[in-house]
Design a protein around this motif. Sequence first.
Motif, PDB file in Angstrom:
ATOM      1  N   PHE A 156     -69.994  -3.114 -32.335  1.00 48.79           N
ATOM      2  CA  PHE A 156     -68.996  -3.513 -31.874  1.00 48.79           C
ATOM      3  C   PHE A 156     -68.859  -4.977 -31.824  1.00 48.79           C
ATOM      4  O   PHE A 156     -67.673  -5.554 -31.607  1.00 48.79           O
ATOM      5  CB  PHE A 156     -68.943  -2.826 -30.369  1.00 48.79           C
ATOM      6  CG  PHE A 156     -68.061  -1.540 -30.484  1.00 48.79           C
ATOM      7  CD1 PHE A 156     -66.869  -1.668 -30.012  1.00 48.79           C
ATOM      8  CD2 PHE A 156     -68.713  -0.464 -30.707  1.00 48.79           C
ATOM      9  CE1 PHE A 156     -65.939  -0.624 -30.468  1.00 48.79           C
ATOM     10  CE2 PHE A 156     -67.984   0.830 -30.654  1.00 48.79           C
ATOM     11  CZ  PHE A 156     -66.495   0.801 -30.505  1.00 48.79           C
ATOM     12  N   ALA A 189     -64.832  -5.446 -32.245  1.00 48.01           N
ATOM     13  CA  ALA A 189     -64.074  -6.334 -31.027  1.00 48.01           C
ATOM     14  C   ALA A 189     -63.506  -7.393 -31.564  1.00 48.01           C
ATOM     15  O   ALA A 189     -62.370  -7.510 -31.063  1.00 48.01           O
ATOM     16  CB  ALA A 189     -64.953  -6.688 -29.900  1.00 48.01           C
ATOM     17  N   CYS A 226     -63.635   2.279 -28.205  1.00 48.32           N
ATOM     18  CA  CYS A 226     -62.842   1.054 -27.317  1.00 48.32           C
ATOM     19  C   CYS A 226     -61.492   1.537 -27.113  1.00 48.32           C
ATOM     20  O   CYS A 226     -60.811   1.341 -28.385  1.00 48.32           O
ATOM     21  CB  CYS A 226     -63.225  -0.121 -28.138  1.00 48.32           C
ATOM     22  SG  CYS A 226     -62.281  -1.569 -27.260  1.00 48.32           S
ATOM     23  N   ASP A 282     -65.334  -3.951 -26.014  1.00 50.42           N
ATOM     24  CA  ASP A 282     -66.699  -3.181 -26.153  1.00 50.42           C
ATOM     25  C   ASP A 282     -66.630  -1.862 -26.407  1.00 50.42           C
ATOM     26  O   ASP A 282     -65.371  -1.423 -25.568  1.00 50.42           O
ATOM     27  CB  ASP A 282     -67.613  -3.691 -25.260  1.00 50.42           C
ATOM     28  CG  ASP A 282     -69.082  -3.637 -25.995  1.00 50.42           C
ATOM     29  OD1 ASP A 282     -69.316  -2.998 -27.333  1.00 50.42           O
ATOM     30  OD2 ASP A 282     -70.110  -3.809 -25.256  1.00 50.42           O
ATOM     31  N   LYS A 283     -67.294  -1.106 -26.603  1.00 47.01           N
ATOM     32  CA  LYS A 283     -67.172   0.502 -26.191  1.00 47.01           C
ATOM     33  C   LYS A 283     -67.598   0.617 -24.714  1.00 47.01           C
ATOM     34  O   LYS A 283     -68.213   0.213 -24.198  1.00 47.01           O
ATOM     35  CB  LYS A 283     -68.343   1.143 -27.184  1.00 47.01           C
ATOM     36  CG  LYS A 283     -69.817   0.737 -26.982  1.00 47.01           C
ATOM     37  CD  LYS A 283     -70.777   1.479 -27.766  1.00 47.01           C
ATOM     38  CE  LYS A 283     -72.089   1.019 -27.768  1.00 47.01           C
ATOM     39  NZ  LYS A 283     -72.391  -0.341 -28.392  1.00 47.01           N
TER      40      LYS A 283
END
Length: 533
Positions: free
Chosen positions: A357, A361, A382, A390-391
Amino acid sequence: MTSDLHAAVREWLAHDPDPGAAAELAGCADSELAERFAAPLTFGTAGLRGPLRAGPNGMNLAVVLRTTWAVATVLRRRGLDADHVVVGYDARHRSAEFGRACAEVFAAQGFPVILMFAPVPTPAVAFTVRRTGAAAGVQITASHNPASDNGYKVYFPGGLQIIPPVDAEIEAAIATAPPADQIPRSPVAVSGADQVHAYVERAAGVRRATGSVRVALTAMHGVGGEYALDALALAGIDDVHVVAAQFAPDPDFPTVAFPNPEEPGATDALLTLAAEVDADIAIALDPDADRCAVGVPTAQGWRMLSGDETGWLLGDYLLSTGEAATSVVASTVVSSRMLASIAAAHGARHVETLTGFKWLARADQGLDATLVYAYEEAIGHCVDPEAVRDKDGISAAVLACDLVAALRADGRSVPDALDGLARRHGVHTTTAVTRRLESPSAAAEVMTRLRAEPPARLAGFSVDVTDLQPRTDALVFSGGDDTASVRVVVRPSGTEPKLKCYLEVRCADELTEARERAALVQSTLVDDVRALL
């Protein structure tokens, strides 16, 4: 014990502020001491992660103090010393202690600190960094690692995970850090409750549809349970049944071999509960609640969706309810290619990134469109990048429940939605093949061989090879025709001596025939890849 190793251990203990370190190291065999002192922990995915143990190659108070001093040093060098930092922690062993120590070092270095008032989900820290304009954030967590581990995750401005060269800068600064007992610490008052409340409200706000949903939920002994219940309730979803034995935080994770929803058996209790209460959806959060796995009822019984299947569903749902023309969706090189096809059908842009990520992102950087969704096959989603880059397992859980309600209002189920995607974009099947090796060098030797002698055919198809170096150490083999294609990504693990292969088959035909053919092709592809390694 060699004289050099003896001296290294003695020097470490002279400055280790943990009174239990001496007894712990005294009980170690020479071989274990050599392993603990061979090298310090290195920065991996946005920070440190390793076993809780004394010595430079473990997660302990001394390592946390010196790492925080190094992060503060890098922030000052980058002109961010006038801004505040956010510090959070999960419910693992020693997380609260490490979190407070981290906050106290930042405070002594002159940074105002938001120290979370209690164990919180990792995405709540990412959210708070972004919402408050913080210089950085640190979350003490090892996510879904075993109970024996802990970690130190770093966010920089915008709530983004760090990327090179920041990680190397921090590592270099750690090497110059003072001894742990000489690093100043200043008291810090806890705060952040209002920020966490704002995070929960924002997670609830991803809901688009209406209607009730019956949910079975497990927090996997982590910190996500209460926060998920609050977010779901605020979203109008209050018919939630929890796996009681796994709901309260417990750092020993007593009911699962590994606290990872992807592991075999980890969601057995959840699916049993879902069947018992006649749920509409099953949700499994990992211990720090940044990942979300989804289970659904089918004609053959309950099953967990793969990360790719959930990614297809959520990506399609978000694009169908938003401004697709100005939207970006993203997935990684080891994830399924169906999201790219879904995006094209909606008139949106798809970006493929390297794994992690920290890259997902940033998928919309430099584009005239905005990231609205990103996922990786390892159940990371996300779904609200404007708030959390972020997740985020909790907002993903709310959106997954919302999708179920929207489908039901349309007279459909999740299996129906998956069938619809397969008809429009072809049947996609994914699986993985892993080969463990005796050392990282052995894995590197296999990669060298594959580069020198790549396969000409896989599963009966001629394949081309794409080498992703120098961006990352990975090879992509792909080929096919209008009716079927195969894709294999091979890369060494970043943490273990093994090779990981991600396989995908796509077949376009009438649904039943396409699924039958895809299963046969995948079986052959698995055999070919195993032989290749």
